[in-house]
Design a protein around this motif. Structure first.
Motif, short mmCIF file in Angstrom:
data_model
loop_
_atom_site.label_atom_id
_atom_site.label_comp_id
_atom_site.label_asym_id
_atom_site.label_seq_id
_atom_site.Cartn_x
_atom_site.Cartn_y
_atom_site.Cartn_z
N PRO A 139 -1.14 -11.38 8.16
CA PRO A 139 -0.42 -11.81 6.95
C PRO A 139 -0.08 -13.30 6.95
O PRO A 139 0.26 -13.86 5.90
N TRP A 140 -0.19 -13.95 8.13
CA TRP A 140 0.13 -15.38 8.19
C TRP A 140 -0.76 -16.18 7.25
O TRP A 140 -0.32 -17.18 6.67
N TYR A 141 -2.02 -15.75 7.06
CA TYR A 141 -2.93 -16.49 6.19
C TYR A 141 -2.49 -16.41 4.73
O TYR A 141 -2.66 -17.37 3.97
N ALA A 142 -1.91 -15.29 4.34
CA ALA A 142 -1.36 -15.18 2.98
C ALA A 142 -0.11 -16.04 2.84
O ALA A 142 0.09 -16.74 1.83
N ILE A 143 0.74 -16.03 3.89
CA ILE A 143 1.97 -16.84 3.87
C ILE A 143 1.62 -18.33 3.86
O ILE A 143 2.20 -19.13 3.11
N GLN A 144 0.66 -18.69 4.70
CA GLN A 144 0.23 -20.10 4.78
C GLN A 144 -0.33 -20.58 3.45
O GLN A 144 -0.13 -21.75 3.05
N PHE A 145 -1.02 -19.69 2.75
CA PHE A 145 -1.56 -20.00 1.43
C PHE A 145 -0.44 -20.47 0.50
O PHE A 145 -0.57 -21.47 -0.23
N PHE A 146 0.70 -19.78 0.55
CA PHE A 146 1.84 -20.15 -0.31
C PHE A 146 2.52 -21.42 0.19
O PHE A 146 3.00 -22.24 -0.61
#
Length: 637
Positions: free
Chosen positions: A211-218
């Protein structure tokens, strides 16, 4: 909570079928909408109204968002939690509202829950217009990947397929329905295989599970990441339909289908699309992102994939249209839509129905959508807001369910509800950004349908109140009428909307014909807030003396109100009912302007129009046409 087997028995669907057989059937009927989302969901985040750069971090961020959206919204919220909220095996917004209404004691909360459920239902109609248009159009657009010169044929072919789809509705799905599951199983298997092949070649895409990649996207993109949610949510369109269709197959088989087959296949395809895009040079990636679903296949296999995808979208559209018929039928039974002409397309399956006016209205709307928006990418701007609106409403209803019905402690319920309100609310807010680009369409449709539904419900309530105010008690009437009118052989059944007072048709019959039949039955059909009523509880009667009886037939909101069939089981009202010796008397109300209208005059005019155009009680209750007498009356509301 009942288990899956009890659900299927209570609903009358799939009785005696194994869990595996029901799970296979669900793949063909239920998962078509969400199953065809890979055609456009991943693509739209990069070429939609707010395009993203096509690079490693953005692709992983989008794929991660799709994975976690599918996990949270579909797998957890709907399949794991809401599917436990069954109303005798039935699901969907209206069934959930009926369940909540039957358990809550505070009328204020009940009223709010009903309004939310009705609005969610209204939004569904906008969704059922856009889904066939975007699904079929996106699959036919695959022809341009095969040969760009076919571009000018896309819209004519899509329109021809859509018109054929709606024309076939009156024949029912019984004959072609047997092909749904095999075709969809082949489709899911093919798209999973294509995705797995790309993942095997480029396994680094699996980092998107983090999920870090989704969080990093934001963190990096902020506002643009928020806007991307408006396209990412297209991957979970159809989630509300899973809940609505639960009654057809049961919770257990549907969970087996979702977790055991459909969800893995979808995720393999989405991850495969991402793996392919990150592996291509910039120029090729920019070309492939226009239709990544079809670029997954090698060139010689793209035409067969287009044909298979077209079949799948045809089936998905069929399921949505059938859902519109089912929702309309529920709304009619629950008093939110006037009586409409309903035809049964199967002698064995009561749930297979065809409603002509709904079918043709959807067809006209779909044709207008295709001609107006021209391509699936433009339609994607209109798609999503109806779905996210319905999902957000279901989350609010879930909050009422957890606290008011399941009696969860608020400190248990609050974190669950807040989590889903944040997720669903974010998707809904992101889709609101698409209102100027086409998102206004489902909102306008939803507002119009909501106005019609609430106007009809309010008008019926006022009309019944006015009729009750002037109604003569039946006990008083029976005593006074027994000696003032000539009794003639046979049975007269007077249909009444309420269980109190004398129907206007009976008063008019005495006034004009001055006769009474030997047996007079005042019959009321009551629709409960449960989907099915057992045969043993169908009939209720009261002997009023002197050949007068008051009878009530009880039905659930998923059942057919076949009055002659119901009367066969009612022998207490003076013996059996011989249809050749029985006459049915119906009241036909005409509205008159009132000095003190119960609702605004414009709504009163809408209600009067709906009343004039509703199907007759004779048709709705399946009364024998040669045994019906209709008598008019006037009402002021």
């Amino acid at each position: 909570m009942s288990d899956a087997s009890s659900q299927t028995e209570s609903t009358g669907h799939g009785h005696g079928s194994s869990k595996a057989a029901l799970a296979v059937g669900a793949i063909g009927v239920v998962f078509g909408d969400i199953g065809t989302s890979p055609l456009y969901a991943f693509r739209e985040t990069f070429i939609g109204p707010n395009p993203l750069p096509i690079d490693y971090n953005h692709v992983l961020g989008v794929v991660s968002l799709i994975f976690w959206s599918m996990t949270l919204v579909v797998a957890i919220q709907y399949v794991t939690i809401l599917m436990r909220a069954d109303n005798k095996g039935q699901g969907g917004s209206l069934a959930l509202v009926a369940l909540i209404s039957s358990k809550l004691t505070n009328p204020r909360y009940t009223w709010v829950a009903i309004l939310l459920g009705v609005f969610a239902t209204s939004l569904f109609y906008g969704d059922s217009m856009i889904t066939p248009a975007i699904s079929v159009l996106s699959s036919v657009e695959g022809l341009t990947v095969v040969d760009h010169r076919l571009d000018r044929f896309v819209i004519p072919i899509a329109l021809a397929l859509l018109v054929l789809l709606f024309v076939l509705q009156k024949r029912g799905t019984a004959k072609v329905g047997a092909l749904f599951a095999p075709v969809m199983i082949v489709y899911f298997t093919v798209i999973a295989t294509l995705g797995a092949f790309q993942i095997f070649q480029h396994p680094e895409i699996l980092w998107a599970l983090n999920p870090w990649y989704a969080i990093q996207f934001f963190i990096i993109d902020k506002w643009f990441a928020f806007l991307a949610l408006g396209s990412v949510v297209l991957a979970v369109t159809g989630s509300e339909a899973l809940y609505s269709d639960m009654g057809h197959f049961g919770r257990g088989p549907m969970k087996l289908s979702w977790f055991g087959f459909v969800m893995p296949c979808l995720l393999l395809n989405y991850f495969g699309q991402g793996a392919m895009i990150v592996s291509l040079p910039a120029a090729e990636a920019a070309e492939a992102i226009k239709s990544p679903f079809f670029f997954l296949a090698q060139e010689q296999w793209r035409l067969p994939l287009v044909i298979l995808a077209t079949f799948a979208t045809f089936i998905a559209s069929q399921a949505v249209i059938s859902g519109a018929f089912s929702i309309t039928h529920q709304a009619i039974q629950m008093g939110y839509i006037p009586r409409l002409s309903i035809r049964h397309t199967s002698e064995t399956e009561g749930g297979q129905i065809y409603i002509p006016i709904v079918n043709w209205a959807l067809m006209v709307a779909v044709i207008i959508l295709v001609l107006t928006f021209q391509n699936s990418s433009n339609l994607a701007s209109a798609y999503g807001i109806a779905v996210t609106g319905a999902v957000t409403i279901d989350t609010l209803l879930m909050a009422v369910l957890l606290v008011g019905v399941w009696k969860w402690k608020w400190w248990y319920a609050a974190p669950v509800v807040i989590l889903f309100l944040i997720v669903d609310g974010a998707y809904f807010a992101a889709n609101l950004m698409k209102v100027p680009a086409g998102g206004w369409f489902p909102l306008v449709v939803g507002a119009v349908i909501f106005t019609l539904l609430t106007t009809w419900a309010r008008g019926r309530k006022l009309m019944r109140e006015r009729m009750t105010e002037v109604a003569l008690p039946i006990e008083v009437f029976a005593k006074s009428a027994k000696n003032s009118a000539t009794r003639v052989p046979g049975t007269a059944i007077f249909m009444a909307s309420s269980t109190g007072g004398v129907p206007s048709a009976l008063l008019h019959n005495i006034k004009h014909n001055k006769v009474l039949h030997e047996r007079v039955v005042i019959l009321t059909v009551q629709i409960g807030d449960v989907p099915y009523v057992d045969e043993a509880e169908r009939c209720e009667f009261h002997d009023l003396g002197d050949g007068f009886y008051r009878a009530i037939l009880h039905y659930g909101f998923m059942q057919e109100t076949d009055v002659p069939l119901g009367l066969k089981t009612m022998q207490q009202c003076g013996g059996d009912f011989d249809m050749m010796q029985t006459s049915f008397f119906l009241s036909r109300q005409t509205l008159l302007p009132s000095d003190k209208p119960g609702m605004p005059i414009w709504r009163e005019k809408i209600f009067a129009w709906m009343l004039r155009n509703s199907a007759t009680a004779m048709e709705f209750f399946r009364l024998p046409t040669n045994r019906v007498v209709e008598l008019g009356s006037q009402v002021r509301i």
